[in-house]
Design a protein around this motif. Sequence first.
Motif, PDB file in Angstrom:
ATOM      1  N   ARG A  66      32.694  34.038  54.663  1.00 39.01           N
ATOM      2  CA  ARG A  66      32.162  33.169  53.608  1.00 39.01           C
ATOM      3  C   ARG A  66      30.983  33.837  52.897  1.00 39.01           C
ATOM      4  O   ARG A  66      30.819  33.697  51.686  1.00 39.01           O
ATOM      5  N   GLU A  69      32.416  36.313  50.619  1.00 35.45           N
ATOM      6  CA  GLU A  69      33.004  35.634  49.462  1.00 35.45           C
ATOM      7  C   GLU A  69      31.929  35.329  48.425  1.00 35.45           C
ATOM      8  O   GLU A  69      32.138  35.497  47.216  1.00 35.45           O
ATOM      9  N   GLY A  72      31.231  38.147  46.353  1.00 35.63           N
ATOM     10  CA  GLY A  72      32.330  38.608  45.515  1.00 35.63           C
ATOM     11  C   GLY A  72      33.157  39.705  46.134  1.00 35.63           C
ATOM     12  O   GLY A  72      34.036  40.272  45.472  1.00 35.63           O
ATOM     13  N   GLU A  75      37.947  37.199  48.621  1.00 37.21           N
ATOM     14  CA  GLU A  75      38.440  36.033  47.919  1.00 37.21           C
ATOM     15  C   GLU A  75      39.507  35.346  48.771  1.00 37.21           C
ATOM     16  O   GLU A  75      40.116  35.985  49.641  1.00 37.21           O
ATOM     17  N   PHE A  76      39.680  34.056  48.546  1.00 38.47           N
ATOM     18  CA  PHE A  76      40.685  33.292  49.274  1.00 38.47           C
ATOM     19  C   PHE A  76      41.843  32.965  48.335  1.00 38.47           C
ATOM     20  O   PHE A  76      41.633  32.539  47.196  1.00 38.47           O
ATOM     21  N   GLU A  77      43.051  33.167  48.818  1.00 37.60           N
ATOM     22  CA  GLU A  77      44.242  32.874  48.026  1.00 37.60           C
ATOM     23  C   GLU A  77      45.101  31.870  48.788  1.00 37.60           C
ATOM     24  O   GLU A  77      45.295  31.998  50.000  1.00 37.60           O
ATOM     25  N   ALA A  82      42.146  34.878  53.455  1.00 40.66           N
ATOM     26  CA  ALA A  82      41.096  35.765  52.963  1.00 40.66           C
ATOM     27  C   ALA A  82      41.637  37.175  52.747  1.00 40.66           C
ATOM     28  O   ALA A  82      42.426  37.680  53.545  1.00 40.66           O
ATOM     29  N   ALA A  85      38.559  41.340  47.744  1.00 38.52           N
ATOM     30  CA  ALA A  85      38.690  40.958  46.336  1.00 38.52           C
ATOM     31  C   ALA A  85      39.255  42.075  45.477  1.00 38.52           C
ATOM     32  O   ALA A  85      38.959  43.255  45.667  1.00 38.52           O
ATOM     33  N   HIS A 174      31.978  35.964  36.835  1.00 39.73           N
ATOM     34  CA  HIS A 174      33.318  35.558  37.256  1.00 39.73           C
ATOM     35  C   HIS A 174      34.117  36.757  37.743  1.00 39.73           C
ATOM     36  O   HIS A 174      34.896  36.662  38.702  1.00 39.73           O
ATOM     37  N   ARG A 176      32.813  39.691  38.900  1.00 41.41           N
ATOM     38  CA  ARG A 176      32.195  40.318  40.074  1.00 41.41           C
ATOM     39  C   ARG A 176      30.865  39.639  40.329  1.00 41.41           C
ATOM     40  O   ARG A 176      29.944  39.786  39.538  1.00 41.41           O
ATOM     41  N   ASP A 177      30.777  38.892  41.428  1.00 43.47           N
ATOM     42  CA  ASP A 177      29.550  38.171  41.738  1.00 43.47           C
ATOM     43  C   ASP A 177      28.370  39.122  41.887  1.00 43.47           C
ATOM     44  O   ASP A 177      27.266  38.820  41.477  1.00 43.47           O
TER      45      ASP A 177
END
Length: 233
Positions: A66, A69, A72, A75-77, A82, A85, A174, A176-177
Amino acid sequence: MDDRAASEAGGSASVGSASGSKSQRAYTWLREKILRREFTPGYRLVLAAIGTELGMSVVPVREAVRRLEAEGLVEFERNVGARVAMIDENSYQEAMDALAVLESAAIGRAVGHLREDDLRRAREVNAVMLGSLDHFDAHTFTALNQQFHAILYTACPNAHLVELTENEWARLGHLRDSTFAFIPDRAPQSVREHEHILDLLDSGADPADVEIACRRHRNRTLYAFLDQEEHHD
């Protein structure tokens, strides 16, 4: 508190501390795997398998994932879980290029509108960024970096230009954090460049010189990222 209650309270604290320690260990292990490209973009992170590998339960691994996440890096799909990304490199490069043009123009036009208090606050934020380098956290550093830049570009008298700049910041976030999660070595240089920009503003430099310095600053981050990507291809 009686002896039994004290013992239970102490035991709970120990369990929490142990869980936090395991989560930190999982976070560090996973982050290094991702940044070294041992786990490449799209790689599925099976939490149970990672827990087995590290000799811990799934709980601290999930906490670590987490955190990644939030940075960045993961990511979760739906129906997949997990994974490392993915990066749309072209969209990222276009967003950084657009931001370099828009933000540098906004800060150049902010010359003469920035107050002493604005520059003082910007220096304070940059000082916090400098202090954070010893215990570097990419997500925190990125938030501070955005705060630093916002102090400068929001002083631009052209509200439309400010809005365009903020839109590109949002689009970049959005995609890349945290760019600094991939290029942490860029962070110290970024802080030094902030100081240079502030020195220019303090000295009453020509707006064109300020704009050039800001654009170079943004582009150096982009080039550092692209260079890092090239070396991992």
